[in-house]
Design a protein around this motif. Structure first.
Motif, PDB file in Angstrom:
ATOM      1  N   ILE A 126       0.829  -1.210   0.000  1.00  0.00           N
ATOM      2  CA  ILE A 126       0.000   0.000   0.000  1.00  0.00           C
ATOM      3  C   ILE A 126       0.862   1.257   0.000  1.00  0.00           C
ATOM      4  CG2 ILE A 126      -1.649   1.359   1.353  1.00  0.00           C
ATOM      5  CD1 ILE A 126      -3.006  -1.260   2.158  1.00  0.00           C
ATOM      6  N   ASP A 127       1.837   1.325   0.899  1.00  0.00           N
ATOM      7  CA  ASP A 127       2.712   2.501   0.943  1.00  0.00           C
ATOM      8  C   ASP A 127       3.581   2.597  -0.309  1.00  0.00           C
ATOM      9  OD1 ASP A 127       1.808   3.449   3.364  1.00  0.00           O
ATOM     10  OD2 ASP A 127       3.267   2.308   4.538  1.00  0.00           O
ATOM     11  N   VAL A 128       3.997   1.450  -0.846  1.00  0.00           N
ATOM     12  CA  VAL A 128       4.835   1.434  -2.048  1.00  0.00           C
ATOM     13  C   VAL A 128       4.079   2.040  -3.230  1.00  0.00           C
ATOM     14  CG1 VAL A 128       6.030  -0.053  -3.716  1.00  0.00           C
ATOM     15  CG2 VAL A 128       6.143  -0.570  -1.266  1.00  0.00           C
ATOM     16  N   VAL A 129       2.843   1.598  -3.411  1.00  0.00           N
ATOM     17  CA  VAL A 129       2.027   2.085  -4.528  1.00  0.00           C
ATOM     18  C   VAL A 129       1.683   3.566  -4.331  1.00  0.00           C
ATOM     19  CG1 VAL A 129      -0.201   1.836  -5.688  1.00  0.00           C
ATOM     20  CG2 VAL A 129       1.093  -0.196  -5.066  1.00  0.00           C
ATOM     21  N   TRP A 130       1.395   3.950  -3.096  1.00  0.00           N
ATOM     22  CA  TRP A 130       1.055   5.345  -2.811  1.00  0.00           C
ATOM     23  C   TRP A 130       2.224   6.270  -3.153  1.00  0.00           C
ATOM     24  CZ3 TRP A 130      -2.921   8.317  -2.267  1.00  0.00           C
ATOM     25  CH2 TRP A 130      -2.819   9.557  -1.634  1.00  0.00           C
ATOM     26  N   GLU A 131       3.401   5.898  -2.750  1.00  0.00           N
ATOM     27  CA  GLU A 131       4.585   6.716  -3.039  1.00  0.00           C
ATOM     28  C   GLU A 131       4.859   6.754  -4.537  1.00  0.00           C
ATOM     29  OE1 GLU A 131       6.312   8.665  -1.066  1.00  0.00           O
ATOM     30  OE2 GLU A 131       4.931   8.131   0.562  1.00  0.00           O
ATOM     31  N   ALA A 132       4.649   5.629  -5.227  1.00  0.00           N
ATOM     32  CA  ALA A 132       4.857   5.582  -6.674  1.00  0.00           C
ATOM     33  C   ALA A 132       3.871   6.505  -7.389  1.00  0.00           C
ATOM     34  CB  ALA A 132       4.714   4.154  -7.186  1.00  0.00           C
ATOM     35  N   ALA A 133       2.622   6.534  -6.918  1.00  0.00           N
ATOM     36  CA  ALA A 133       1.610   7.400  -7.523  1.00  0.00           C
ATOM     37  C   ALA A 133       2.010   8.866  -7.378  1.00  0.00           C
ATOM     38  CB  ALA A 133       0.254   7.149  -6.886  1.00  0.00           C
ATOM     39  N   LYS A 134       2.427   9.254  -6.189  1.00  0.00           N
ATOM     40  CA  LYS A 134       2.836  10.645  -5.966  1.00  0.00           C
ATOM     41  C   LYS A 134       4.089  10.994  -6.770  1.00  0.00           C
ATOM     42  CE  LYS A 134       3.014  10.603  -1.432  1.00  0.00           C
ATOM     43  NZ  LYS A 134       3.196  11.164  -0.076  1.00  0.00           N
ATOM     44  N   ARG A 135       5.001  10.050  -6.857  1.00  0.00           N
ATOM     45  CA  ARG A 135       6.233  10.277  -7.598  1.00  0.00           C
ATOM     46  C   ARG A 135       5.970  10.503  -9.089  1.00  0.00           C
ATOM     47  NH1 ARG A 135       8.566   6.162  -5.764  1.00  0.00           N
ATOM     48  NH2 ARG A 135       8.194   4.686  -7.467  1.00  0.00           N
ATOM     49  N   ASN A 136       4.908   9.886  -9.603  1.00  0.00           N
ATOM     50  CA  ASN A 136       4.568  10.001 -11.016  1.00  0.00           C
ATOM     51  C   ASN A 136       3.597  11.140 -11.307  1.00  0.00           C
ATOM     52  OD1 ASN A 136       5.777   7.763 -12.825  1.00  0.00           O
ATOM     53  ND2 ASN A 136       5.223   6.666 -10.946  1.00  0.00           N
ATOM     54  N   GLY A 137       3.343  11.982 -10.314  1.00  0.00           N
ATOM     55  CA  GLY A 137       2.541  13.179 -10.559  1.00  0.00           C
ATOM     56  C   GLY A 137       1.065  13.044 -10.287  1.00  0.00           C
ATOM     57  N   PHE A 138       0.620  11.897  -9.772  1.00  0.00           N
ATOM     58  CA  PHE A 138      -0.788  11.741  -9.411  1.00  0.00           C
ATOM     59  C   PHE A 138      -1.037  12.426  -8.070  1.00  0.00           C
ATOM     60  CE2 PHE A 138      -0.021   8.361 -12.378  1.00  0.00           C
ATOM     61  CZ  PHE A 138      -1.198   8.244 -13.094  1.00  0.00           C
ATOM     62  N   GLN A 139      -2.168  13.086  -7.973  1.00  0.00           N
ATOM     63  CA  GLN A 139      -2.522  13.777  -6.739  1.00  0.00           C
ATOM     64  C   GLN A 139      -3.832  13.220  -6.220  1.00  0.00           C
ATOM     65  OE1 GLN A 139      -2.644  17.980  -7.531  1.00  0.00           O
ATOM     66  NE2 GLN A 139      -0.706  17.940  -8.632  1.00  0.00           N
ATOM     67  N   PRO A 140      -3.968  13.091  -4.893  1.00  0.00           N
ATOM     68  CA  PRO A 140      -5.231  12.581  -4.348  1.00  0.00           C
ATOM     69  C   PRO A 140      -6.387  13.488  -4.696  1.00  0.00           C
ATOM     70  CG  PRO A 140      -3.826  13.442  -2.605  1.00  0.00           C
ATOM     71  CD  PRO A 140      -2.997  13.391  -3.842  1.00  0.00           C
ATOM     72  N   GLY A 141      -7.510  12.891  -5.065  1.00  0.00           N
ATOM     73  CA  GLY A 141      -8.679  13.673  -5.434  1.00  0.00           C
ATOM     74  C   GLY A 141      -9.630  13.836  -4.265  1.00  0.00           C
ATOM     75  N   GLY A 142     -10.568  14.768  -4.410  1.00  0.00           N
ATOM     76  CA  GLY A 142     -11.603  14.953  -3.399  1.00  0.00           C
ATOM     77  C   GLY A 142     -11.056  15.381  -2.065  1.00  0.00           C
ATOM     78  N   GLU A 143     -11.680  14.867  -1.003  1.00  0.00           N
ATOM     79  CA  GLU A 143     -11.356  15.299   0.346  1.00  0.00           C
ATOM     80  C   GLU A 143      -9.942  14.934   0.766  1.00  0.00           C
ATOM     81  OE1 GLU A 143     -13.260  12.827   3.378  1.00  0.00           O
ATOM     82  OE2 GLU A 143     -13.870  11.514   1.757  1.00  0.00           O
ATOM     83  N   SER A 144      -9.403  13.836   0.227  1.00  0.00           N
ATOM     84  CA  SER A 144      -8.115  13.347   0.711  1.00  0.00           C
ATOM     85  C   SER A 144      -6.974  14.303   0.405  1.00  0.00           C
ATOM     86  CB  SER A 144      -7.801  11.982   0.110  1.00  0.00           C
ATOM     87  OG  SER A 144      -7.756  12.049  -1.290  1.00  0.00           O
ATOM     88  N   ALA A 145      -7.183  15.216  -0.522  1.00  0.00           N
ATOM     89  CA  ALA A 145      -6.118  16.133  -0.903  1.00  0.00           C
ATOM     90  C   ALA A 145      -5.708  17.057   0.236  1.00  0.00           C
ATOM     91  CB  ALA A 145      -6.551  16.966  -2.111  1.00  0.00           C
ATOM     92  N   ALA A 146      -6.629  17.275   1.201  1.00  0.00           N
ATOM     93  CA  ALA A 146      -6.339  18.244   2.261  1.00  0.00           C
ATOM     94  C   ALA A 146      -6.234  17.594   3.637  1.00  0.00           C
ATOM     95  CB  ALA A 146      -7.410  19.317   2.275  1.00  0.00           C
ATOM     96  N   CYS A 147      -6.133  16.254   3.691  1.00  0.00           N
ATOM     97  CA  CYS A 147      -6.142  15.564   4.974  1.00  0.00           C
ATOM     98  C   CYS A 147      -4.744  15.410   5.576  1.00  0.00           C
ATOM     99  CB  CYS A 147      -6.764  14.167   4.812  1.00  0.00           C
ATOM    100  SG  CYS A 147      -8.549  14.217   4.681  1.00  0.00           S
ATOM    101  N   SER A 148      -4.728  15.276   6.905  1.00  0.00           N
ATOM    102  CA  SER A 148      -3.508  14.840   7.588  1.00  0.00           C
ATOM    103  C   SER A 148      -3.510  13.327   7.507  1.00  0.00           C
ATOM    104  CB  SER A 148      -3.537  15.311   9.039  1.00  0.00           C
ATOM    105  OG  SER A 148      -2.475  14.754   9.773  1.00  0.00           O
ATOM    106  N   VAL A 149      -2.513  12.740   6.852  1.00  0.00           N
ATOM    107  CA  VAL A 149      -2.680  11.376   6.370  1.00  0.00           C
ATOM    108  C   VAL A 149      -1.930  10.318   7.156  1.00  0.00           C
ATOM    109  CG1 VAL A 149      -3.089  12.202   4.034  1.00  0.00           C
ATOM    110  CG2 VAL A 149      -0.779  11.678   4.747  1.00  0.00           C
ATOM    111  N   LEU A 150      -2.437   9.074   6.995  1.00  0.00           N
ATOM    112  CA  LEU A 150      -1.784   7.920   7.606  1.00  0.00           C
ATOM    113  C   LEU A 150      -0.688   7.365   6.712  1.00  0.00           C
ATOM    114  CD1 LEU A 150      -4.842   5.978   9.002  1.00  0.00           C
ATOM    115  CD2 LEU A 150      -3.091   7.110  10.347  1.00  0.00           C
ATOM    116  N   CYS A 151      -0.954   7.367   5.366  1.00  0.00           N
ATOM    117  CA  CYS A 151       0.040   6.806   4.446  1.00  0.00           C
ATOM    118  C   CYS A 151       1.317   7.638   4.494  1.00  0.00           C
ATOM    119  CB  CYS A 151      -0.512   6.792   3.017  1.00  0.00           C
ATOM    120  SG  CYS A 151      -1.822   5.583   2.763  1.00  0.00           S
ATOM    121  N   ARG A 152       2.447   6.987   4.424  1.00  0.00           N
ATOM    122  CA  ARG A 152       3.703   7.716   4.451  1.00  0.00           C
ATOM    123  C   ARG A 152       3.864   8.569   3.212  1.00  0.00           C
ATOM    124  NH1 ARG A 152       7.773   2.647   4.594  1.00  0.00           N
ATOM    125  NH2 ARG A 152       7.442   2.721   2.378  1.00  0.00           N
TER     126      ARG A 152
END
Length: 629
Positions: free
Chosen positions: A603-629
């Protein structure tokens, strides 16, 4: 608008939005109230306008339906939302020409009492069009390309480097007035010569629209054989590729429909014949690098496909009263499509040298809940995977119910049935889980989880337990809870708690909804509760003292090109997290399948890969204090 909009650039009804259609009300009212004249003028105007809209819809379908247009595509560059918005009011000319024609009909003495049809009208329409109208248009068009005038008016039209069928009618108001006056010459000239007929209005206006769409559709529709048999025709009728060169080169190929005047005045592009040969012969369409498999949701969702409605599909899916008028046609599609169609391409985009496509299954959501349909659905999916594998596609993503556990175990079925596949099968749920977890505030101590033993529910529960967050897992199946608890590290297992009723979540202000909850169930949550959700369809807001999350989504990188329609209810340039997961899998070049149970460690691996490739969280998650590293 143009680069520097000039005088009378805007139509009188600009700013009215859809209210502009009140200008069509008199044409409808007159026949209904039996106040139409002896010619049935308003009645015929209504029919002509309706046919012009239908004609445009047919061409939109042909140009955007990849099975029809892709082989003979002229410009392979993508279009974006900016162009769709700029051409939103492409139909202004229909309203304008209906009113201008009606005013002439009312004011000009003798412009009435038309015969139904005269054969001579066909000849005179051709003569008046080929002579005065084509000549005047050629020089008027060249005048529009004078820099000072171009910047104020015609540059609006040329912003569409890659044209669509309706691009040919997108011009400023004053420019359209000039065109309307010129295009009236064949109608008035024919009337002066023969007295005119009702049929001449149908023939000329619809014939004009046909040729205009041919010139702007961006795929070659004129057969090469036609010019081989009659070479002289190239002076009398243009081709799709001929006018496409005008949009790419700007200062060549100025004619309306007849290249004769370009040949006479030396403005023919020297590449016209070569481009026509290439486009009419056709080219091999390169297979995409990644395919995402989607499916229909509800019956009316068929009209949210890009080739069904360019305007409706360019906005998040939302049913309006006007869409319900299309229900009979949607019902017909619902009945026929599953029996006659195979998966088809809905959109083709580009990202960093990679080509991506979305393929749609000819099935609606309801079919996935019918067990008797499962064999057929899996058969279509397996066929699509085999075809993609043979074509050299690297990754195929399974969207929505195409990866349902009770259908194919999250795609595992295909990997087991076809062990020699080179293509990677990806359900994308790892990134979906990461998006949901990213929405949860880091200070959260307890969550109430429904759908707790599903693929996503299991992964979310195990991940949260590792973060020392108590998870109230709602399930009536004790053995399924125990199986998940066994997967958890002993030191974190205490955070997984088995609950069997909704009432046991009444003290928890963080609900994660993976299974449908009714309005009465929602009332059990305390005030201030936030409902995160991964249930499809999403639950409806029923509490004003609570907040509701949206389905997990990701905003696409800025260099993702060709996105001109919305992915169902997603905002523009947002896609479902599982779709983004398949894109990330492709970009990273991962060689493993992502099927079956979600690997919590990834989960953390894929999340970091998504951010590294320019994907940004949509909706409410974009402004949250998050659990994922």
């Amino acid at each position: 608008m143009a680069l520097n909009p000039g005088f009378l650039s805007a139509f009188p009804w600009e700013g009215m939005g859809s209210l502009k259609y009140v200008y069509l009300a008199p044409f409808v009212a007159m026949p209904l109230l039996k106040q139409d004249d002896a010619d049935g003028w308003c009645y015929h105007m209504c029919i002509i306008m309706a046919l012009r809209y239908v004609h445009a819809a047919v061409w939109n379908f042909l140009a955007r339906y990849h099975a029809v247009s892709s082989k003979h595509k002229i410009q392979d560059k993508p279009i974006e939302f900016k162009q769709v918005d700029r051409e939103e009011h492409w139909d202004d000319y229909i309203i304008l020409q209906a009113w201008v024609a009606t005013l002439v009909h009312r004011v000009l003495p003798g412009f009435s009492n038309f015969a139904a049809f005269r054969w001579a009208d066909l000849a005179w329409l051709t003569i008046w069009h080929a002579g005065p109208t084509e000549f005047v248009y050629y020089w008027f068009h060249r005048l529009l390309h004078v820099h000072s005038i171009y910047a104020k008016y015609h540059s609006h039209h040329h912003k569409s480097f890659v044209t669509e069928p309706i691009s040919g009618s997108c011009h400023p108001f004053l420019e359209h007035l000039g065109y309307t006056a010129n295009f009236a010459i064949p109608l008035l000239g024919t009337w002066m010569c023969t007295g005119g007929s009702t049929a001449m209005f149908y023939i000329y206006l619809l014939g004009f629209d046909l040729l205009n769409c041919i010139g702007h559709c961006n795929f070659e529709v004129v057969p090469r054989r036609l010019f081989q048999l009659m070479p002289w025709l190239k002076y009398l009728i243009y081709t799709s590729s001929y006018h496409s060169l005008h949009h790419s080169r700007v200062h060549t190929n100025f004619c309306l429909f007849m290249p004769l005047y370009d040949y006479m005045y030396g403005t023919v592009d020297r590449n016209s014949d070569t481009l026509f040969e290439e486009a009419s012969t056709g080219r091999e369409v390169k297979a995409p690098d990644m395919v995402f498999m989607a499916h229909g949701t509800e019956i009316l969702s068929v009209f949210h496909l890009a080739f069904m409605s360019r305007s409706f599909s360019s906005r998040p899916y939302l049913k309006r009263w006007t869409t319900w008028l299309l229900y009979p046609f949607a019902l017909l599609s619902f009945v026929l499509v599953p029996y006659f169609c195979k998966p088809f391409t809905t959109i083709r985009c580009k990202l960093r040298g990679l080509t991506t496509e979305t393929w749609c299954m000819p099935r609606y959501a309801i079919h996935y809940f019918l067990k008797r349909e499962h064999k057929a659905i899996n058969g279509l999916l397996a066929e699509a995977i085999r075809k993609a594998d043979q074509d050299g596609v690297k990754v195929i993503g399974l969207g929505a119910l195409n990866k349902a556990e009770n259908l194919n175990c999250g795609g595992e079925l295909f990997v087991h049935q076809m062990p020699k596949l080179k293509i990677r099968v990806v359900h994308g749920n790892t990134l979906t889980a990461a998006c949901i977890l990213n929405e949860i505030d880091a200070s959260t101590k307890e969550v109430f989880l429904t759908g707790a033993t599903s693929k996503l529910g299991r992964a979310i529960a195990l991940y949260l337990a590792r973060k020392n967050i108590d998870v109230l897992m709602l399930t009536s199946a004790r053995h399924r809870f125990d199986a998940i608890a066994e997967e958890c590290d002993p030191e974190h297992r205490v955070h997984l708690k088995h609950v069997t009723s909704m009432a046991q979540g009444k003290q928890c202000k963080t609900w994660i909804v993976g299974k449908w909850v009714t309005k009465s169930d929602q009332k059990l949550a305390p005030a201030g509760t936030h409902f995160h959700q991964f249930v499809v369809p999403p639950i409806q807001s029923s509490r004003t003292d609570c907040t509701y999350g949206t389905l997990a989504s990701m905003r696409l990188p800025d260099d993702y090109k060709g996105m001109h329609c919305c992915e169902m209810t997603m905002e523009r340039r947002h896609v479902h997290a599982c779709h983004a997961g398949a894109l990330v899998h492709t970009l990273e070049g991962w060689t493993h399948d992502e099927v079956g149970a979600i690997a919590v460690d990834q989960i953390d691996v894929v999340w970091e890969a998504a951010k590294r490739n320019g994907f940004q969280p949509g909706g409410e998650s974009a402004a949250c204090s998050v659990l994922c590293r």
